[in-house]
Design a protein around this motif. Structure first.
Motif, short mmCIF file in Angstrom:
data_model
loop_
_atom_site.label_atom_id
_atom_site.label_comp_id
_atom_site.label_asym_id
_atom_site.label_seq_id
_atom_site.Cartn_x
_atom_site.Cartn_y
_atom_site.Cartn_z
N TYR A 103 45.77 42.49 35.64
CA TYR A 103 44.47 42.76 36.25
C TYR A 103 44.76 43.07 37.70
N THR A 104 44.06 44.04 38.24
CA THR A 104 44.20 44.32 39.66
C THR A 104 42.82 44.33 40.31
N VAL A 105 42.78 43.86 41.53
CA VAL A 105 41.55 43.86 42.30
C VAL A 105 41.84 44.64 43.58
N HIS A 106 41.08 45.71 43.78
CA HIS A 106 41.24 46.55 44.96
C HIS A 106 40.14 46.22 45.96
N ASP A 107 40.52 45.84 47.16
CA ASP A 107 39.56 45.51 48.21
C ASP A 107 39.62 46.59 49.28
N PRO A 108 38.71 47.58 49.24
CA PRO A 108 38.78 48.69 50.18
C PRO A 108 38.55 48.28 51.64
N GLU A 109 37.84 47.19 51.87
CA GLU A 109 37.59 46.76 53.24
C GLU A 109 38.84 46.22 53.91
#
Length: 137
Positions: free
Chosen positions: A97-103
């Motif tokens: 699972y990957t979580v991308h945090d653009p901030e």
């Protein structure tokens, strides 16, 4: 996964040095891909991202293209690139699972519940035999 030409030959040479026995393989110049035996015992490849090791298992980077049931011909999902960088694609994400945090610009990694991959860890990869693909920033 596209590996910079500056590292590609060394990477492939080191990968095959860790495969027991004799493995038949060629570089298909026209398609810029490695054609190889399917049934060799390929090693895991470890990529360090944000000081943590991500595992790429052989099932993630070896793909059977044989016609029929003989498993005589596979391709690798590692190709050379002319850029001064590496581009990590699908093999890196399999079983995570990957979580991308653009901030913040951060990406979090964790194996999903059906994954055979271990937890994402800092320090030395889970095996003494690992491959490097140059420095990744």
């Amino acid at each position: 996964m596209i590996i910079s030409a500056a590292y590609f030959e060394s990477f492939i040479t080191n990968l095959y040095a860790r495969v027991p026995g004799t493995v038949n393989w060629t570089f298909d110049q026209q398609n810029a891909m490695i054609v190889t035996d399917c049934d060799a015992q390929y090693p895991n490849v470890y990529i360090m991202l944000d000081s943590k090791w991500i595992t790429i298992a052989p099932k993630d980077y070896i793909f059977d293209v044989s016609q029929g049931q003989d498993r005589s011909q596979c391709i690798m999902f590692f190709t050379p690139g002319e850029m001064a960088m590496n581009i990590f694609g699908m093999p890196l994400f399999i079983d995570y699972y990957t979580v991308h945090d653009p901030e913040s610009g951060n990406v979090g990694w964790a194996p999903h519940s059906a994954s055979n991959k271990g937890d994402v860890t800092r320090g030395t990869p889970p095996t003494a035999q690992f491959l490097e693909i140059g420095q990744v920033n």
